[in-house]
Design a protein around this motif. Structure first.
Motif, PDB file in Angstrom:
ATOM      1  N   VAL A 195      59.828  28.300  41.766  1.00 61.89           N
ATOM      2  CA  VAL A 195      59.593  28.648  43.165  1.00 61.89           C
ATOM      3  C   VAL A 195      58.107  28.582  43.501  1.00 61.89           C
ATOM      4  O   VAL A 195      57.699  28.061  44.550  1.00 61.89           O
ATOM      5  CB  VAL A 195      60.158  30.052  43.463  1.00 61.89           C
ATOM      6  CG1 VAL A 195      59.828  30.483  44.890  1.00 61.89           C
ATOM      7  CG2 VAL A 195      61.654  30.098  43.223  1.00 61.89           C
ATOM      8  N   LEU A 196      57.271  29.112  42.607  1.00 61.13           N
ATOM      9  CA  LEU A 196      55.823  29.113  42.858  1.00 61.13           C
ATOM     10  C   LEU A 196      55.247  27.707  42.888  1.00 61.13           C
ATOM     11  O   LEU A 196      54.281  27.439  43.630  1.00 61.13           O
ATOM     12  CB  LEU A 196      55.119  29.944  41.783  1.00 61.13           C
ATOM     13  CG  LEU A 196      55.427  31.447  41.757  1.00 61.13           C
ATOM     14  CD1 LEU A 196      54.761  32.101  40.553  1.00 61.13           C
ATOM     15  CD2 LEU A 196      54.963  32.123  43.037  1.00 61.13           C
ATOM     16  N   ASP A 197      55.801  26.806  42.081  1.00 63.58           N
ATOM     17  CA  ASP A 197      55.304  25.423  42.069  1.00 63.58           C
ATOM     18  C   ASP A 197      55.416  24.782  43.442  1.00 63.58           C
ATOM     19  O   ASP A 197      54.591  23.939  43.819  1.00 63.58           O
ATOM     20  CB  ASP A 197      56.075  24.596  41.041  1.00 63.58           C
ATOM     21  CG  ASP A 197      55.704  24.969  39.614  1.00 63.58           C
ATOM     22  OD1 ASP A 197      54.631  25.578  39.436  1.00 63.58           O
ATOM     23  OD2 ASP A 197      56.479  24.661  38.688  1.00 63.58           O
ATOM     24  N   GLY A 198      56.441  25.172  44.203  1.00 62.78           N
ATOM     25  CA  GLY A 198      56.596  24.620  45.548  1.00 62.78           C
ATOM     26  C   GLY A 198      55.481  25.013  46.490  1.00 62.78           C
ATOM     27  O   GLY A 198      55.240  24.347  47.497  1.00 62.78           O
ATOM     28  N   TYR A 199      54.780  26.107  46.165  1.00 65.39           N
ATOM     29  CA  TYR A 199      53.652  26.555  46.977  1.00 65.39           C
ATOM     30  C   TYR A 199      52.305  26.221  46.333  1.00 65.39           C
ATOM     31  O   TYR A 199      51.256  26.630  46.833  1.00 65.39           O
ATOM     32  CB  TYR A 199      53.731  28.068  47.189  1.00 65.39           C
ATOM     33  CG  TYR A 199      54.945  28.508  47.968  1.00 65.39           C
ATOM     34  CD1 TYR A 199      54.935  28.521  49.363  1.00 65.39           C
ATOM     35  CD2 TYR A 199      56.110  28.911  47.317  1.00 65.39           C
ATOM     36  CE1 TYR A 199      56.045  28.935  50.085  1.00 65.39           C
ATOM     37  CE2 TYR A 199      57.228  29.317  48.024  1.00 65.39           C
ATOM     38  CZ  TYR A 199      57.192  29.321  49.408  1.00 65.39           C
ATOM     39  OH  TYR A 199      58.284  29.724  50.123  1.00 65.39           O
ATOM     40  N   GLY A 200      52.347  25.514  45.221  1.00 63.45           N
ATOM     41  CA  GLY A 200      51.106  25.158  44.537  1.00 63.45           C
ATOM     42  C   GLY A 200      50.443  26.316  43.846  1.00 63.45           C
ATOM     43  O   GLY A 200      49.217  26.336  43.675  1.00 63.45           O
ATOM     44  N   ILE A 201      51.207  27.317  43.430  1.00 61.07           N
ATOM     45  CA  ILE A 201      50.668  28.512  42.785  1.00 61.07           C
ATOM     46  C   ILE A 201      51.073  28.503  41.314  1.00 61.07           C
ATOM     47  O   ILE A 201      52.270  28.505  40.999  1.00 61.07           O
ATOM     48  CB  ILE A 201      51.190  29.793  43.453  1.00 61.07           C
ATOM     49  CG1 ILE A 201      50.778  29.845  44.928  1.00 61.07           C
ATOM     50  CG2 ILE A 201      50.670  31.028  42.722  1.00 61.07           C
ATOM     51  CD1 ILE A 201      51.336  31.030  45.673  1.00 61.07           C
ATOM     52  N   PRO A 202      50.110  28.484  40.385  1.00 58.85           N
ATOM     53  CA  PRO A 202      50.458  28.582  38.962  1.00 58.85           C
ATOM     54  C   PRO A 202      50.790  30.023  38.591  1.00 58.85           C
ATOM     55  O   PRO A 202      49.970  30.923  38.746  1.00 58.85           O
ATOM     56  CB  PRO A 202      49.195  28.094  38.248  1.00 58.85           C
ATOM     57  CG  PRO A 202      48.075  28.415  39.201  1.00 58.85           C
ATOM     58  CD  PRO A 202      48.663  28.295  40.583  1.00 58.85           C
ATOM     59  N   GLY A 203      52.003  30.236  38.134  1.00 60.15           N
ATOM     60  CA  GLY A 203      52.410  31.601  37.801  1.00 60.15           C
ATOM     61  C   GLY A 203      52.033  32.033  36.399  1.00 60.15           C
ATOM     62  O   GLY A 203      51.765  33.197  36.144  1.00 60.15           O
ATOM     63  N   GLY A 204      52.028  31.106  35.458  1.00 64.61           N
ATOM     64  CA  GLY A 204      51.719  31.444  34.080  1.00 64.61           C
ATOM     65  C   GLY A 204      52.974  31.634  33.261  1.00 64.61           C
ATOM     66  O   GLY A 204      54.096  31.362  33.695  1.00 64.61           O
ATOM     67  N   THR A 205      52.808  32.156  32.066  1.00 63.42           N
ATOM     68  CA  THR A 205      53.909  32.344  31.129  1.00 63.42           C
ATOM     69  C   THR A 205      54.027  33.808  30.746  1.00 63.42           C
ATOM     70  O   THR A 205      53.215  34.649  31.147  1.00 63.42           O
ATOM     71  CB  THR A 205      53.693  31.503  29.865  1.00 63.42           C
ATOM     72  OG1 THR A 205      52.623  32.076  29.092  1.00 63.42           O
ATOM     73  CG2 THR A 205      53.357  30.056  30.208  1.00 63.42           C
ATOM     74  N   GLY A 206      55.030  34.100  29.956  1.00 71.47           N
ATOM     75  CA  GLY A 206      55.219  35.450  29.457  1.00 71.47           C
ATOM     76  C   GLY A 206      54.811  35.602  28.005  1.00 71.47           C
ATOM     77  O   GLY A 206      55.220  36.559  27.348  1.00 71.47           O
ATOM     78  N   ALA A 207      54.018  34.670  27.506  1.00 65.65           N
ATOM     79  CA  ALA A 207      53.605  34.705  26.107  1.00 65.65           C
ATOM     80  C   ALA A 207      52.513  35.751  25.880  1.00 65.65           C
ATOM     81  O   ALA A 207      51.914  36.270  26.829  1.00 65.65           O
ATOM     82  CB  ALA A 207      53.111  33.328  25.679  1.00 65.65           C
ATOM     83  N   ARG A 208      52.263  36.043  24.625  1.00 61.34           N
ATOM     84  CA  ARG A 208      51.126  36.902  24.279  1.00 61.34           C
ATOM     85  C   ARG A 208      49.840  36.135  24.541  1.00 61.34           C
ATOM     86  O   ARG A 208      49.754  34.920  24.357  1.00 61.34           O
ATOM     87  CB  ARG A 208      51.188  37.333  22.818  1.00 61.34           C
ATOM     88  CG  ARG A 208      52.419  38.149  22.470  1.00 61.34           C
ATOM     89  CD  ARG A 208      52.316  38.731  21.072  1.00 61.34           C
ATOM     90  NE  ARG A 208      51.438  39.893  21.021  1.00 61.34           N
ATOM     91  CZ  ARG A 208      51.290  40.658  19.951  1.00 61.34           C
ATOM     92  NH1 ARG A 208      51.954  40.380  18.835  1.00 61.34           N
ATOM     93  NH2 ARG A 208      50.491  41.699  19.963  1.00 61.34           N
ATOM     94  N   VAL A 209      48.824  36.852  24.983  1.00 52.49           N
ATOM     95  CA  VAL A 209      47.567  36.234  25.377  1.00 52.49           C
ATOM     96  C   VAL A 209      46.499  36.540  24.339  1.00 52.49           C
ATOM     97  O   VAL A 209      46.345  37.684  23.909  1.00 52.49           O
ATOM     98  CB  VAL A 209      47.117  36.744  26.766  1.00 52.49           C
ATOM     99  CG1 VAL A 209      45.745  36.205  27.126  1.00 52.49           C
ATOM    100  CG2 VAL A 209      48.136  36.349  27.824  1.00 52.49           C
TER     101      VAL A 209
END
Length: 313
Positions: A195-209
């Motif tokens: 959904v965010l890709d349609g607005y050009g917004i990178p949401g990220g992942t749920g991985a450990r950082v």
């Protein structure tokens, strides 16, 4: 007045977990490290004063727990190997030592001599050298550096240089995709990102950082004895640090929040402090000290995402 001096031999003998001046301030019985920062005589840490050779080295903005510039990024004021002794003072009678109500910590720095001297060091730590607890994530830390000092012109001019670097890697705390306590699934994160890709917004992942915390400390000092009855000291102190802030510990049953990797930010700090000091003996027991300093501090936050910070609730 009430105070404690930690000499160069004590600095060399006493253990230091983080190579930080706060490790040695504990040697004063009136100083407590319980709570946030250092408390001298029960006074809040924001009433403390930190100096290097008598020049101000405090966090003027007042947000750091230990009262030094860049403390939010984990910066260190000066390398331990550049310090000859620490003065931990609570009620000094010297008129030059004021403007504080808690504790004054003054680092007296080393200088060059008529002989060349140098040193190198290296330390490493990782999770295999600490206790095992579920809430302690994997980490590694390497600290290394060295010093060199000697004459420029014997009996007239001397130099001293010190450098220290730290490379630290930490993993973010809290749940992540694949952990047993994760409140969301990979499918849910993928659906949100579509959904965010349609607005050009990178949401990220749920991985450990991965949260690196690199530090740099450079200290340089020159002593000049060309003028009669006068010693001139010119020194520069640089401290740089970057601390990456990303946590998922704030997840609770009332606020089921799961930040994606776009939610964090990097806190960077750079400090440059230049000080010119002149010590003059005028005779008949009269002395004069001139102290001129110029310090610049640049603290800023760089968000991981330039568009939006995404959290799943």
């Amino acid at each position: 007045g009430v105070g404690t001096t930690i000499s160069d031999t004590a600095i060399a003998r006493l253990p230091s977990l983080n190579r930080d001046f706060t490790d040695f301030a504990r040697a004063a019985p009136q100083v407590s490290t319980t709570g946030n920062g250092l408390s001298g005589g029960g006074v809040n840490n924001r009433y403390n004063l930190i100096q290097i050779d008598g020049a101000n080295e405090s966090d003027l903005f007042g947000l750091g727990g230990n009262g030094r510039p860049g403390d939010q990024a984990g910066a260190m004021s000066i390398s331990m190997d550049a310090v000859k002794e620490y003065q931990v003072l609570l009620s000094p009678y010297d008129v030059r030592q004021g403007n504080f109500a808690g504790v004054l910590i003054n680092a007296v720095t080393k200088s060059g001599t008529n002989e060349f001297h140098g040193s190198v060091f290296g330390y490493t730590r990782d999770q295999d050298l600490t206790r095992k607890q579920p809430f302690l994530g994997a980490f590694s830390r390497q600290q290394y550096g060295g010093t060199i000092g000697g004459p420029i012109i014997k009996n007239k001019a001397f130099f001293f240089l010190s450098g220290e670097w730290q490379g630290e890697e930490l993993l973010s705390t809290g749940p992540f995709i694949g952990s047993s306590d994760s409140p969301v699934s990979q499918a849910q994160v993928d659906e949100l990102n579509s959904v965010l890709d349609g607005y050009g917004i990178p949401g990220g992942t749920g991985a450990r950082v991965n949260r690196p915390n690199p530090l740099t400390n450079i200290f340089a000092r020159v002593d000049l004895n060309f003028l009669p009855n006068t010693r001139v000291v010119l020194r520069h102190n640089y401290a740089g640090a970057e601390n990456n802030n990303f946590f998922r510990d704030q997840i609770t049953s009332t606020v089921p929040q799961f930040p994606l990797t776009s939610y964090g930010y990097a806190f960077t700090s750079k400090k440059n402090a230049t000080v010119l000091q002149a010590y003059t003996t005028l005779g008949n027991g009269v002395l004069n000290e001139l102290n001129i300093g110029y310090t610049t501090i640049n603290d800023k936050r760089d968000p991981y995402s330039k568009t939006a910070a995404i959290s799943v609730q």
